[in-house]
Design a protein around this motif. Structure first.
Motif, PDB file in Angstrom:
ATOM      1  N   GLU A  85     -25.800  78.863  82.358  1.00 45.32           N
ATOM      2  CA  GLU A  85     -24.464  78.498  82.360  1.00 45.32           C
ATOM      3  C   GLU A  85     -23.795  78.664  81.193  1.00 45.32           C
ATOM      4  O   GLU A  85     -22.716  78.558  81.199  1.00 45.32           O
ATOM      5  N   LEU A  86     -24.665  78.907  80.119  1.00 47.64           N
ATOM      6  CA  LEU A  86     -23.605  78.993  78.940  1.00 47.64           C
ATOM      7  C   LEU A  86     -22.916  80.111  78.769  1.00 47.64           C
ATOM      8  O   LEU A  86     -21.683  79.959  78.218  1.00 47.64           O
ATOM      9  N   PRO A  87     -23.176  81.412  79.221  1.00 48.20           N
ATOM     10  CA  PRO A  87     -22.072  82.485  79.007  1.00 48.20           C
ATOM     11  C   PRO A  87     -20.786  81.909  80.009  1.00 48.20           C
ATOM     12  O   PRO A  87     -19.844  82.634  79.487  1.00 48.20           O
ATOM     13  N   ALA A  88     -20.843  80.998  80.708  1.00 49.77           N
ATOM     14  CA  ALA A  88     -19.379  80.702  81.667  1.00 49.77           C
ATOM     15  C   ALA A  88     -18.671  79.874  80.525  1.00 49.77           C
ATOM     16  O   ALA A  88     -17.455  79.799  80.729  1.00 49.77           O
ATOM     17  N   LEU A  89     -19.277  79.484  79.490  1.00 45.02           N
ATOM     18  CA  LEU A  89     -18.577  78.932  78.492  1.00 45.02           C
ATOM     19  C   LEU A  89     -18.162  79.626  77.165  1.00 45.02           C
ATOM     20  O   LEU A  89     -17.065  79.685  76.789  1.00 45.02           O
ATOM     21  N   LEU A  90     -19.378  80.385  76.624  1.00 46.08           N
ATOM     22  CA  LEU A  90     -18.915  81.139  75.671  1.00 46.08           C
ATOM     23  C   LEU A  90     -18.260  82.423  75.393  1.00 46.08           C
ATOM     24  O   LEU A  90     -17.424  82.638  74.605  1.00 46.08           O
ATOM     25  N   VAL A  91     -18.334  83.059  76.761  1.00 49.95           N
ATOM     26  CA  VAL A  91     -17.261  84.223  76.863  1.00 49.95           C
ATOM     27  C   VAL A  91     -15.778  83.697  76.997  1.00 49.95           C
ATOM     28  O   VAL A  91     -15.137  84.199  76.229  1.00 49.95           O
ATOM     29  N   PRO A  92     -15.538  82.704  77.907  1.00 49.23           N
ATOM     30  CA  PRO A  92     -14.342  82.469  77.728  1.00 49.23           C
ATOM     31  C   PRO A  92     -13.681  81.761  76.111  1.00 49.23           C
ATOM     32  O   PRO A  92     -12.579  81.873  76.059  1.00 49.23           O
ATOM     33  N   LEU A  93     -14.614  81.043  75.702  1.00 49.93           N
ATOM     34  CA  LEU A  93     -14.289  80.710  74.302  1.00 49.93           C
ATOM     35  C   LEU A  93     -13.992  81.526  73.571  1.00 49.93           C
ATOM     36  O   LEU A  93     -13.146  81.538  72.729  1.00 49.93           O
ATOM     37  N   ALA A  94     -14.813  82.664  73.332  1.00 46.80           N
ATOM     38  CA  ALA A  94     -14.685  83.961  72.711  1.00 46.80           C
ATOM     39  C   ALA A  94     -13.181  84.515  73.040  1.00 46.80           C
ATOM     40  O   ALA A  94     -12.319  84.898  71.965  1.00 46.80           O
ATOM     41  N   LEU A  95     -12.918  84.495  74.097  1.00 46.87           N
ATOM     42  CA  LEU A  95     -11.718  85.238  74.368  1.00 46.87           C
ATOM     43  C   LEU A  95     -10.334  84.289  74.153  1.00 46.87           C
ATOM     44  O   LEU A  95      -9.454  84.793  73.512  1.00 46.87           O
ATOM     45  N   CYS A 100     -22.004  84.201  85.735  1.00 50.47           N
ATOM     46  CA  CYS A 100     -21.315  83.397  84.843  1.00 50.47           C
ATOM     47  C   CYS A 100     -20.512  84.479  83.890  1.00 50.47           C
ATOM     48  O   CYS A 100     -19.375  83.825  83.392  1.00 50.47           O
ATOM     49  N   MET A 101     -21.130  85.486  83.257  1.00 48.83           N
ATOM     50  CA  MET A 101     -20.321  86.398  82.211  1.00 48.83           C
ATOM     51  C   MET A 101     -19.133  86.748  83.080  1.00 48.83           C
ATOM     52  O   MET A 101     -17.919  86.684  82.530  1.00 48.83           O
ATOM     53  N   TYR A 102     -19.309  87.339  84.376  1.00 48.89           N
ATOM     54  CA  TYR A 102     -18.278  88.149  85.019  1.00 48.89           C
ATOM     55  C   TYR A 102     -16.955  87.249  85.292  1.00 48.89           C
ATOM     56  O   TYR A 102     -16.044  87.365  85.047  1.00 48.89           O
ATOM     57  N   ASN A 103     -17.397  85.966  85.894  1.00 57.57           N
ATOM     58  CA  ASN A 103     -16.567  85.080  86.435  1.00 57.57           C
ATOM     59  C   ASN A 103     -15.673  84.586  85.277  1.00 57.57           C
ATOM     60  O   ASN A 103     -14.467  84.156  85.309  1.00 57.57           O
ATOM     61  N   GLY A 104     -16.532  84.195  84.018  1.00 57.73           N
ATOM     62  CA  GLY A 104     -15.983  83.413  82.936  1.00 57.73           C
ATOM     63  C   GLY A 104     -14.785  84.320  82.307  1.00 57.73           C
ATOM     64  O   GLY A 104     -13.841  83.855  82.028  1.00 57.73           O
ATOM     65  N   TYR A 105     -15.087  85.833  82.024  1.00 59.47           N
ATOM     66  CA  TYR A 105     -14.165  86.829  81.662  1.00 59.47           C
ATOM     67  C   TYR A 105     -13.027  86.883  82.710  1.00 59.47           C
ATOM     68  O   TYR A 105     -11.930  86.868  82.248  1.00 59.47           O
ATOM     69  N   MET A 106     -13.244  86.895  83.816  1.00 54.91           N
ATOM     70  CA  MET A 106     -12.168  87.049  84.705  1.00 54.91           C
ATOM     71  C   MET A 106     -11.171  85.944  84.951  1.00 54.91           C
ATOM     72  O   MET A 106     -10.152  86.007  84.888  1.00 54.91           O
ATOM     73  N   THR A 153     -36.832  78.165  87.861  1.00 61.01           N
ATOM     74  CA  THR A 153     -36.132  78.969  88.835  1.00 61.01           C
ATOM     75  C   THR A 153     -36.573  80.467  88.628  1.00 61.01           C
ATOM     76  O   THR A 153     -36.988  81.054  87.513  1.00 61.01           O
ATOM     77  N   PRO A 154     -36.668  81.175  89.786  1.00 59.97           N
ATOM     78  CA  PRO A 154     -37.390  82.646  89.714  1.00 59.97           C
ATOM     79  C   PRO A 154     -36.339  83.481  88.882  1.00 59.97           C
ATOM     80  O   PRO A 154     -34.972  83.282  88.706  1.00 59.97           O
ATOM     81  N   PHE A 155     -37.060  84.568  88.376  1.00 58.47           N
ATOM     82  CA  PHE A 155     -36.322  85.320  87.246  1.00 58.47           C
ATOM     83  C   PHE A 155     -35.169  86.072  87.676  1.00 58.47           C
ATOM     84  O   PHE A 155     -34.146  86.256  87.159  1.00 58.47           O
ATOM     85  N   ALA A 156     -35.235  86.561  88.899  1.00 55.05           N
ATOM     86  CA  ALA A 156     -34.456  87.212  89.524  1.00 55.05           C
ATOM     87  C   ALA A 156     -32.973  86.534  89.752  1.00 55.05           C
ATOM     88  O   ALA A 156     -32.029  86.794  89.665  1.00 55.05           O
ATOM     89  N   SER A 157     -33.212  85.217  90.228  1.00 57.27           N
ATOM     90  CA  SER A 157     -32.019  84.166  90.516  1.00 57.27           C
ATOM     91  C   SER A 157     -31.442  83.978  89.269  1.00 57.27           C
ATOM     92  O   SER A 157     -30.348  84.060  89.121  1.00 57.27           O
ATOM     93  N   PHE A 158     -32.294  83.538  88.168  1.00 59.28           N
ATOM     94  CA  PHE A 158     -31.719  83.497  86.540  1.00 59.28           C
ATOM     95  C   PHE A 158     -30.977  84.605  86.181  1.00 59.28           C
ATOM     96  O   PHE A 158     -29.638  84.145  85.615  1.00 59.28           O
ATOM     97  N   VAL A 159     -31.358  85.737  86.255  1.00 56.67           N
ATOM     98  CA  VAL A 159     -30.699  86.880  85.611  1.00 56.67           C
ATOM     99  C   VAL A 159     -29.098  87.069  86.523  1.00 56.67           C
ATOM    100  O   VAL A 159     -28.188  87.061  86.041  1.00 56.67           O
ATOM    101  N   LEU A 160     -29.157  87.066  87.940  1.00 55.72           N
ATOM    102  CA  LEU A 160     -28.183  86.984  88.724  1.00 55.72           C
ATOM    103  C   LEU A 160     -26.997  85.945  88.336  1.00 55.72           C
ATOM    104  O   LEU A 160     -25.774  86.253  88.229  1.00 55.72           O
ATOM    105  N   ALA A 161     -27.628  84.704  87.900  1.00 51.15           N
ATOM    106  CA  ALA A 161     -26.696  83.659  87.625  1.00 51.15           C
ATOM    107  C   ALA A 161     -26.060  84.027  86.167  1.00 51.15           C
ATOM    108  O   ALA A 161     -24.774  83.651  86.139  1.00 51.15           O
ATOM    109  N   VAL A 162     -26.590  84.534  85.393  1.00 48.88           N
ATOM    110  CA  VAL A 162     -26.295  84.896  84.164  1.00 48.88           C
ATOM    111  C   VAL A 162     -25.322  85.713  84.251  1.00 48.88           C
ATOM    112  O   VAL A 162     -23.959  85.684  83.496  1.00 48.88           O
ATOM    113  N   VAL A 163     -25.515  86.918  85.048  1.00 50.76           N
ATOM    114  CA  VAL A 163     -24.243  87.906  85.200  1.00 50.76           C
ATOM    115  C   VAL A 163     -23.220  87.212  85.735  1.00 50.76           C
ATOM    116  O   VAL A 163     -21.996  87.793  85.300  1.00 50.76           O
TER     117      VAL A 163
END
Length: 270
Positions: free
Chosen positions: A71-81, A135-141, A123-133
Protein backbone atom coordinates in the motif's frame (compact mmCIF):
# COMPACT_ATOMS: atom_id res chain seq x y z
CA UNK A 1 15.72 27.04 -12.11
CA UNK A 2 17.07 23.49 -11.85
CA UNK A 3 14.48 20.76 -12.00
CA UNK A 4 13.97 18.47 -9.03
CA UNK A 5 14.47 14.71 -9.62
CA UNK A 6 10.75 13.95 -10.08
CA UNK A 7 10.46 16.61 -12.79
CA UNK A 8 13.56 15.26 -14.55
CA UNK A 9 12.08 11.76 -14.60
CA UNK A 10 8.79 12.98 -16.07
CA UNK A 11 10.62 15.13 -18.61
CA UNK A 12 12.56 12.07 -19.73
CA UNK A 13 9.37 10.04 -20.11
CA UNK A 14 7.21 12.62 -21.86
CA UNK A 15 8.16 15.15 -24.52
CA UNK A 16 5.29 17.49 -23.63
CA UNK A 17 2.39 17.99 -21.24
CA UNK A 18 0.03 17.01 -24.06
CA UNK A 19 1.76 13.66 -24.34
CA UNK A 20 1.55 13.03 -20.60
CA UNK A 21 -2.12 14.02 -20.52
CA UNK A 22 -2.82 11.62 -23.39
CA UNK A 23 -0.96 8.89 -21.49
CA UNK A 24 -3.03 9.51 -18.35
CA UNK A 25 -6.23 9.13 -20.38
CA UNK A 26 -4.90 5.92 -21.95
CA UNK A 27 -4.06 4.59 -18.48
CA UNK A 28 -7.64 5.19 -17.40
CA UNK A 29 -9.09 3.36 -20.42
CA UNK A 30 -6.57 0.55 -19.95
CA UNK A 31 -7.71 0.11 -16.35
CA UNK A 32 -11.28 -0.28 -17.64
CA UNK A 33 -10.06 -3.10 -19.90
CA UNK A 34 -8.14 -4.65 -17.00
CA UNK A 35 -11.30 -4.50 -14.89
CA UNK A 36 -13.16 -6.44 -17.59
CA UNK A 37 -10.47 -9.10 -17.82
CA UNK A 38 -10.35 -9.31 -14.03
CA UNK A 39 -14.12 -9.76 -13.86
CA UNK A 40 -13.91 -12.78 -16.16
CA UNK A 41 -10.92 -14.23 -14.28
CA UNK A 42 -12.68 -13.90 -10.93
CA UNK A 43 -15.56 -16.02 -12.18
CA UNK A 44 -13.14 -18.95 -11.98
CA UNK A 45 -10.68 -18.02 -9.22
CA UNK A 46 -10.92 -16.02 -5.99
CA UNK A 47 -8.36 -13.28 -5.42
CA UNK A 48 -5.59 -15.36 -3.81
CA UNK A 49 -4.95 -13.72 -0.46
CA UNK A 50 -6.32 -14.08 3.05
CA UNK A 51 -8.46 -17.19 3.51
CA UNK A 52 -8.16 -17.94 -0.21
CA UNK A 53 -4.34 -17.82 -0.30
CA UNK A 54 -2.65 -20.61 -2.24
CA UNK A 55 0.95 -21.77 -2.59
CA UNK A 56 0.35 -21.88 -6.37
CA UNK A 57 0.85 -18.10 -6.38
CA UNK A 58 4.28 -18.00 -4.78
CA UNK A 59 5.84 -18.06 -1.36
CA UNK A 60 3.93 -16.35 1.46
CA UNK A 61 4.70 -12.80 2.54
CA UNK A 62 3.73 -12.06 6.19
CA UNK A 63 0.40 -10.27 6.32
CA UNK A 64 1.46 -7.07 8.08
CA UNK A 65 4.57 -6.71 5.93
CA UNK A 66 2.59 -7.33 2.74
CA UNK A 67 -0.10 -4.77 3.56
CA UNK A 68 2.41 -2.11 4.57
CA UNK A 69 4.76 -2.51 1.59
CA UNK A 70 2.10 -2.99 -1.08
CA UNK A 71 0.00 0.00 0.00
CA UNK A 72 2.93 2.36 0.60
CA UNK A 73 3.52 3.22 -3.11
CA UNK A 74 -0.09 4.46 -3.29
CA UNK A 75 1.00 7.12 -0.79
CA UNK A 76 4.65 7.76 -1.68
CA UNK A 77 4.27 8.10 -5.46
CA UNK A 78 1.49 10.74 -5.19
CA UNK A 79 3.36 12.50 -2.39
CA UNK A 80 6.46 12.76 -4.58
CA UNK A 81 4.33 14.12 -7.42
CA UNK A 82 2.68 16.79 -5.29
CA UNK A 83 5.87 17.88 -3.52
CA UNK A 84 8.34 17.35 -6.35
CA UNK A 85 6.53 18.89 -9.32
CA UNK A 86 4.67 22.14 -10.01
CA UNK A 87 1.24 20.94 -8.89
CA UNK A 88 -0.55 23.79 -10.63
CA UNK A 89 -4.12 22.59 -10.16
CA UNK A 90 -3.99 21.79 -6.43
CA UNK A 91 -4.41 25.49 -5.67
CA UNK A 92 -7.97 25.11 -6.97
CA UNK A 93 -10.54 23.95 -4.45
CA UNK A 94 -12.11 20.97 -6.32
CA UNK A 95 -8.68 19.53 -7.13
CA UNK A 96 -7.44 20.11 -3.59
CA UNK A 97 -10.44 18.39 -2.03
CA UNK A 98 -10.21 15.38 -4.36
CA UNK A 99 -6.49 14.99 -3.70
CA UNK A 100 -7.26 15.24 0.03
CA UNK A 101 -9.84 12.44 -0.27
CA UNK A 102 -7.26 10.24 -1.96
CA UNK A 103 -4.57 10.94 0.64
CA UNK A 104 -7.01 10.56 3.55
CA UNK A 105 -7.73 6.99 2.45
CA UNK A 106 -4.16 5.96 1.76
CA UNK A 107 -2.55 7.55 4.81
CA UNK A 108 -4.86 5.36 6.88
CA UNK A 109 -4.45 2.35 4.62
CA UNK A 110 -0.66 2.41 4.45
CA UNK A 111 0.49 3.96 7.73
CA UNK A 112 -2.25 2.92 10.18
CA UNK A 113 -4.17 -0.15 9.01
CA UNK A 114 -1.21 -2.56 8.64
CA UNK A 115 -0.13 -1.96 12.24
CA UNK A 116 -3.61 -2.65 13.60
CA UNK A 117 -3.84 -6.08 11.98
CA UNK A 118 -4.07 -8.88 14.52
CA UNK A 119 -2.55 -12.03 13.12
CA UNK A 120 -3.67 -12.10 9.53
CA UNK A 121 -3.02 -14.60 6.79
CA UNK A 122 0.13 -14.37 4.68
CA UNK A 123 -0.16 -13.01 1.13
CA UNK A 124 1.19 -15.06 -1.80
CA UNK A 125 4.10 -13.33 -3.52
CA UNK A 126 2.31 -12.98 -6.87
CA UNK A 127 -0.64 -11.19 -5.25
CA UNK A 128 1.76 -8.99 -3.32
CA UNK A 129 3.66 -7.94 -6.46
CA UNK A 130 0.46 -7.23 -8.40
CA UNK A 131 -0.79 -5.06 -5.53
CA UNK A 132 2.47 -3.07 -5.49
CA UNK A 133 2.28 -2.49 -9.25
CA UNK A 134 -1.37 -1.46 -9.07
CA UNK A 135 -0.75 1.00 -6.23
CA UNK A 136 2.08 2.66 -8.16
CA UNK A 137 0.06 2.76 -11.38
CA UNK A 138 -3.12 4.06 -9.85
CA UNK A 139 -1.40 6.45 -7.46
CA UNK A 140 0.42 8.15 -10.32
CA UNK A 141 -2.68 8.21 -12.53
CA UNK A 142 -5.05 9.68 -9.94
CA UNK A 143 -2.88 12.31 -8.32
CA UNK A 144 -0.90 13.41 -11.37
CA UNK A 145 -4.14 14.01 -13.23
CA UNK A 146 -5.73 15.92 -10.36
CA UNK A 147 -2.67 17.95 -9.41
CA UNK A 148 -1.60 18.92 -12.93
CA UNK A 149 -4.32 18.52 -15.55
CA UNK A 150 -7.86 18.28 -14.15
CA UNK A 151 -10.01 21.31 -14.92
CA UNK A 152 -13.42 21.77 -13.36
CA UNK A 153 -16.13 24.32 -14.17
CA UNK A 154 -16.45 27.39 -11.97
CA UNK A 155 -18.44 26.56 -8.85
CA UNK A 156 -17.90 22.80 -9.24
CA UNK A 157 -17.79 22.27 -5.46
CA UNK A 158 -21.45 23.35 -5.29
CA UNK A 159 -22.52 21.11 -8.20
CA UNK A 160 -24.76 18.18 -7.19
CA UNK A 161 -22.23 15.68 -8.61
CA UNK A 162 -19.49 17.00 -6.35
CA UNK A 163 -21.69 17.34 -3.27
CA UNK A 164 -23.28 13.88 -3.60
CA UNK A 165 -19.97 12.30 -4.59
CA UNK A 166 -18.15 13.82 -1.63
CA UNK A 167 -20.91 12.69 0.74
CA UNK A 168 -20.73 9.15 -0.65
CA UNK A 169 -16.96 9.16 -0.26
CA UNK A 170 -17.22 10.24 3.38
CA UNK A 171 -19.93 7.72 4.26
CA UNK A 172 -18.02 4.93 2.52
CA UNK A 173 -14.81 5.90 4.32
CA UNK A 174 -16.57 5.75 7.71
CA UNK A 175 -18.22 2.41 6.91
CA UNK A 176 -14.87 0.98 5.81
CA UNK A 177 -13.10 2.14 9.00
CA UNK A 178 -15.88 0.92 11.29
CA UNK A 179 -16.15 -2.45 9.54
CA UNK A 180 -12.39 -3.00 9.79
CA UNK A 181 -12.65 -2.19 13.50
CA UNK A 182 -15.34 -4.84 13.94
CA UNK A 183 -13.29 -7.45 12.08
CA UNK A 184 -10.16 -6.72 14.14
CA UNK A 185 -12.06 -7.19 17.38
CA UNK A 186 -13.91 -10.42 16.56
CA UNK A 187 -11.47 -12.52 18.58
CA UNK A 188 -10.28 -11.97 22.10
CA UNK A 189 -6.52 -12.23 22.83
CA UNK A 190 -5.46 -15.86 22.51
CA UNK A 191 -8.51 -16.92 20.50
CA UNK A 192 -8.17 -18.47 17.05
CA UNK A 193 -10.53 -19.41 14.25
CA UNK A 194 -13.24 -17.48 12.45
CA UNK A 195 -16.33 -15.83 13.93
CA UNK A 196 -19.44 -14.24 12.50
CA UNK A 197 -18.99 -10.45 12.28
CA UNK A 198 -21.83 -8.55 13.92
CA UNK A 199 -22.74 -4.91 14.31
CA UNK A 200 -22.75 -1.93 12.00
CA UNK A 201 -23.32 -2.64 8.31
CA UNK A 202 -22.40 -6.29 8.93
CA UNK A 203 -25.96 -6.71 10.17
CA UNK A 204 -27.03 -6.27 6.54
CA UNK A 205 -24.20 -7.58 4.36
CA UNK A 206 -21.28 -9.99 4.68
CA UNK A 207 -18.91 -7.64 2.89
CA UNK A 208 -19.48 -4.46 4.90
CA UNK A 209 -15.84 -3.39 4.64
CA UNK A 210 -15.91 -3.99 0.89
CA UNK A 211 -19.18 -2.06 0.50
CA UNK A 212 -17.58 0.86 2.34
CA UNK A 213 -14.57 0.99 0.02
CA UNK A 214 -16.67 0.56 -3.12
CA UNK A 215 -18.89 3.44 -1.97
CA UNK A 216 -15.81 5.58 -1.26
CA UNK A 217 -14.40 5.33 -4.73
CA UNK A 218 -17.80 5.53 -6.42
CA UNK A 219 -18.28 8.86 -4.64
CA UNK A 220 -14.75 9.92 -5.60
CA UNK A 221 -15.53 9.11 -9.24
CA UNK A 222 -18.78 11.06 -9.17
CA UNK A 223 -17.08 14.08 -7.61
CA UNK A 224 -14.14 13.87 -10.02
CA UNK A 225 -15.99 13.03 -13.26
CA UNK A 226 -12.93 11.70 -15.11
CA UNK A 227 -11.96 8.46 -16.81
CA UNK A 228 -9.17 8.14 -14.23
CA UNK A 229 -11.46 8.20 -11.20
CA UNK A 230 -14.22 6.20 -12.93
CA UNK A 231 -11.84 3.41 -13.96
CA UNK A 232 -10.53 3.16 -10.40
CA UNK A 233 -14.08 2.91 -9.05
CA UNK A 234 -14.93 0.23 -11.62
CA UNK A 235 -11.84 -1.83 -10.85
CA UNK A 236 -12.54 -1.57 -7.12
CA UNK A 237 -16.14 -2.70 -7.69
CA UNK A 238 -15.06 -5.74 -9.72
CA UNK A 239 -12.44 -6.96 -7.25
CA UNK A 240 -14.27 -6.25 -4.00
CA UNK A 241 -17.72 -7.39 -5.18
CA UNK A 242 -16.17 -10.74 -6.09
CA UNK A 243 -14.52 -10.83 -2.69
CA UNK A 244 -17.81 -10.05 -0.92
CA UNK A 245 -19.67 -12.82 -2.77
CA UNK A 246 -16.92 -15.33 -1.97
CA UNK A 247 -16.99 -14.35 1.72
CA UNK A 248 -20.77 -14.63 1.85
CA UNK A 249 -20.74 -18.13 0.40
CA UNK A 250 -17.92 -19.12 2.75
CA UNK A 251 -19.79 -17.86 5.83
CA UNK A 252 -22.98 -19.69 4.80
CA UNK A 253 -21.08 -22.95 4.35
CA UNK A 254 -19.10 -22.64 7.58
CA UNK A 255 -21.72 -21.40 10.07
CA UNK A 256 -25.11 -23.11 10.39
CA UNK A 257 -26.42 -20.14 12.38
CA UNK A 258 -25.26 -17.53 9.90
CA UNK A 259 -28.04 -14.91 9.49
CA UNK A 260 -30.09 -15.97 6.49
CA UNK A 261 -31.40 -12.45 5.87
CA UNK A 262 -27.89 -11.05 5.45
CA UNK A 263 -26.90 -10.33 1.84
CA UNK A 264 -23.45 -10.42 0.24
CA UNK A 265 -22.90 -6.78 -0.68
CA UNK A 266 -26.04 -4.67 -1.18
CA UNK A 267 -28.45 -4.56 1.80
CA UNK A 268 -31.78 -6.32 1.15
CA UNK A 269 -30.90 -6.84 -2.53
CA UNK A 270 -27.74 -8.84 -3.27
Amino acid sequence: MERVPVERVLAALFSSEQQERFCLDCMGFLLVVIAGVTFVALLFENVPYGRYASSRFGFPVPGKVAWFVQELPALLVPLALVLGTPAARTARLPNLLLVAMYFCHYVQRSLVYPFLIRGGKATPFASFVLAVVFCMYNGYMQVRYLSRYAEFPAGWVTHPCFIIGSALWFVGWLVNLHSDHILRNLRQPGETGYKIPRGGVFEYVSGANFLGEITEWAGFALAGCSVQSASFALFTLVVLASRAVAHHRWYLSKFEDYPKSRKALIPFVF
